[in-house]
Design a protein around this motif. Structure first.
Motif, short mmCIF file in Angstrom:
data_model
loop_
_atom_site.label_atom_id
_atom_site.label_comp_id
_atom_site.label_asym_id
_atom_site.label_seq_id
_atom_site.Cartn_x
_atom_site.Cartn_y
_atom_site.Cartn_z
N PHE A 251 1.19 -1.00 0.12
CA PHE A 251 -0.11 -0.08 -0.21
C PHE A 251 0.48 1.29 0.03
CE2 PHE A 251 -2.67 -2.95 1.88
CZ PHE A 251 -4.14 -3.04 1.38
N ARG A 252 2.05 0.92 -0.53
CA ARG A 252 2.70 2.22 -0.30
C ARG A 252 3.04 3.60 -1.62
NH1 ARG A 252 8.07 3.13 1.97
NH2 ARG A 252 9.25 4.05 1.10
N PRO A 253 2.38 4.29 -1.20
CA PRO A 253 2.09 5.72 -2.00
C PRO A 253 3.14 5.95 -3.51
CG PRO A 253 1.46 6.22 -0.57
CD PRO A 253 2.40 5.10 0.13
N GLU A 254 4.17 5.34 -3.17
CA GLU A 254 5.57 5.70 -4.50
C GLU A 254 5.43 4.52 -4.92
OE1 GLU A 254 10.24 4.14 -4.25
OE2 GLU A 254 9.43 5.18 -1.83
N TYR A 255 4.90 3.92 -4.92
CA TYR A 255 4.82 2.41 -5.89
C TYR A 255 3.38 2.79 -6.69
CZ TYR A 255 8.30 -0.88 -2.90
OH TYR A 255 8.78 -0.24 -2.08
N TRP A 256 2.55 3.09 -5.88
CA TRP A 256 1.11 3.62 -6.35
C TRP A 256 1.63 4.42 -7.41
CZ3 TRP A 256 -2.18 4.19 -1.97
CH2 TRP A 256 -2.39 3.02 -1.33
N ASN A 257 2.61 5.82 -7.84
CA ASN A 257 2.59 6.11 -8.55
C ASN A 257 3.62 5.81 -10.03
OD1 ASN A 257 1.08 8.24 -7.13
ND2 ASN A 257 3.07 9.28 -5.37
N MET A 258 4.52 5.03 -9.32
CA MET A 258 5.73 4.38 -10.49
C MET A 258 4.34 3.44 -11.34
SD MET A 258 7.50 1.43 -7.86
CE MET A 258 8.20 0.90 -9.05
N GLU A 259 4.83 2.69 -12.90
CA GLU A 259 4.59 2.61 -13.40
C GLU A 259 3.96 0.55 -13.50
OE1 GLU A 259 3.10 3.06 -17.01
OE2 GLU A 259 3.60 5.36 -15.45
N PRO A 260 3.04 0.38 -13.27
CA PRO A 260 2.28 -0.41 -13.18
C PRO A 260 2.78 -2.28 -13.24
CG PRO A 260 0.25 0.42 -13.55
CD PRO A 260 1.03 0.97 -14.07
N GLU A 261 3.68 -1.64 -14.59
CA GLU A 261 4.23 -3.32 -15.31
C GLU A 261 5.63 -3.25 -13.92
OE1 GLU A 261 6.32 -4.84 -19.15
OE2 GLU A 261 5.19 -2.50 -19.21
N ASP A 262 6.28 -1.74 -14.24
CA ASP A 262 7.04 -1.95 -13.50
C ASP A 262 7.45 -2.76 -12.36
OD1 ASP A 262 8.63 -0.40 -15.65
OD2 ASP A 262 8.09 1.31 -14.86
N VAL A 263 6.09 -2.56 -11.04
CA VAL A 263 5.74 -2.37 -9.79
C VAL A 263 5.94 -4.33 -10.49
CG1 VAL A 263 4.21 -2.90 -8.15
CG2 VAL A 263 5.01 -0.45 -8.97
N ILE A 264 4.64 -4.34 -11.19
CA ILE A 264 4.70 -5.86 -11.21
C ILE A 264 6.02 -6.88 -11.63
CG2 ILE A 264 3.84 -7.12 -12.38
CD1 ILE A 264 1.16 -5.41 -12.59
N ARG A 265 6.62 -6.15 -12.08
CA ARG A 265 8.41 -7.11 -12.49
C ARG A 265 8.88 -6.80 -11.69
NH1 ARG A 265 12.62 -4.54 -13.55
NH2 ARG A 265 11.03 -2.93 -14.33
N ILE A 266 8.94 -6.25 -10.59
CA ILE A 266 10.15 -5.90 -9.68
C ILE A 266 9.52 -6.58 -8.44
CG2 ILE A 266 10.88 -4.24 -7.76
CD1 ILE A 266 11.21 -2.39 -10.04
N GLY A 267 8.15 -6.56 -8.05
CA GLY A 267 7.73 -7.25 -7.28
C GLY A 267 7.78 -9.03 -7.59
N ALA A 268 8.08 -9.19 -8.64
CA ALA A 268 8.08 -11.25 -8.99
C ALA A 268 9.41 -11.31 -8.73
CB ALA A 268 7.40 -10.89 -10.19
N GLU A 269 9.86 -10.10 -9.25
CA GLU A 269 11.34 -10.81 -8.56
C GLU A 269 12.04 -11.09 -7.37
OE1 GLU A 269 13.35 -7.14 -10.55
OE2 GLU A 269 13.02 -8.08 -12.58
N LYS A 270 11.50 -9.43 -6.71
CA LYS A 270 11.94 -9.58 -5.10
C LYS A 270 11.25 -10.78 -3.97
CE LYS A 270 13.75 -5.23 -5.16
NZ LYS A 270 14.67 -5.46 -4.00
#
Length: 275
Positions: A251-270
């Motif tokens: 629920f991080r506002p910083e991630y909400w402001n990122m492009e969804p594809e980037d968050v989903i890609r990084i999230g998968a890696e992490k």
């Protein structure tokens, strides 16, 4: 464990179609759809569209999120809750979604309720909701929220409630930050006491190293970028035989402001590091 994604992670800049597209692209196994985002999706799409996506994709639905503020409802609040709950039940039964996350009540007007009052009310409400959900083949995953503002905020308290209910269709959500928010995971060994068949959903996340009372859900991080003992938590779950989804929920506002594809890609890696 399987790789999961909770739509809260990108909800301010994304939508159901975008989340489905990129979760499929980056190899997620399951998605937790949000009820509010589903309602928006269904303004321009049909349930058949959603069913067809899941029929032809690796990605599958897992847990709808969420029915909130279930305790100490007024009649008006209860009727509104049931309307949303039945909507979720109907969608779940059509797309093959097995779980619904249900969340205790937050607010100043209920924060003075003692644990016995919360225990009695939660048993009553969860039984009522489970009875409604049963014909739809839907199970309830009860999620304690670690902040003291919520009436049920520890895994111990939530497990005592669902073990007393003693139904096969009522279990728990284990959420890393909610576990940490309660007592910084001081009672991590308590996880070993919870039977495997009572752990329905696992939310994986991390958080900043802040004092309790200041730390909140907006301080969530990608797994491995914070101070929660995620490896210890996932090791216990693995030892118990938990092999369902670990759903990334941020629920991080910083991630909400990122492009969804980037968050989903990084999230998968992490997240894959812990699976």
């Amino acid at each position: 464990m399987k790789l999961g994604f909770n739509e809260a992670t990108c909800m301010k800049k994304s939508d159901v179609e975008t989340d489905l597209k990129f979760c499929e692209k980056y190899g997620y196994d399951y998605i937790e759809l949000r009820l509010d985002m589903l309602k928006t999706y269904l303004k321009h799409n049909t349930i058949d569209d959603l069913k067809n996506f899941f029929k032809t994709s690796h990605l599958k639905p897992f847990a709808l999120n969420s029915i909130e503020n279930i305790n100490f409802c007024s009649k008006k609040q209860w009727n509104e809750l049931i309307d949303l709950f039945v909507f979720g039940c109907k969608v779940a039964s059509q797309i093959g979604n097995p779980y619904m996350v249900v969340v205790p009540t937050v607010g100043k007007n209920v924060s003075d309720k003692n644990e016995q009052e919360v225990f009695i009310d939660s048993i009553n409400v969860l039984n009522k909701l489970a009875d409604i959900a049963k014909p739809y083949g839907l199970k309830l995953a009860f999620e304690p929220i670690g902040n003291r503002r919520w009436v049920c905020n520890s895994i111990r308290q939530a497990y005592e409630i669902i073990s007393t209910i003693n139904r096969g269709d009522v279990g728990l959500v284990i959420d890393c930050i909610n576990f940490y928010l309660n007592d910084k995971c001081a009672d991590i060994e308590y996880l070993r006491k919870i039977p495997l068949d009572k752990i329905f959903v696992f939310h994986i996340n991390d958080c900043e190293n802040l004092p309790l009372g200041i730390l909140d859900h907006c301080h969530r991080n990608f797994p491995g970028d914070g101070c929660i003992p995620i490896k210890e938590i996932t090791d216990i779950l693995k030892e118990k035989g938990y092999d369902k989804t670990a759903s990334l929920e941020l629920f991080r506002p910083e991630y909400w402001n990122m492009e969804p594809e980037d968050v989903i890609r990084i999230g998968a890696e992490k997240t894959r590091v812990y699976l």
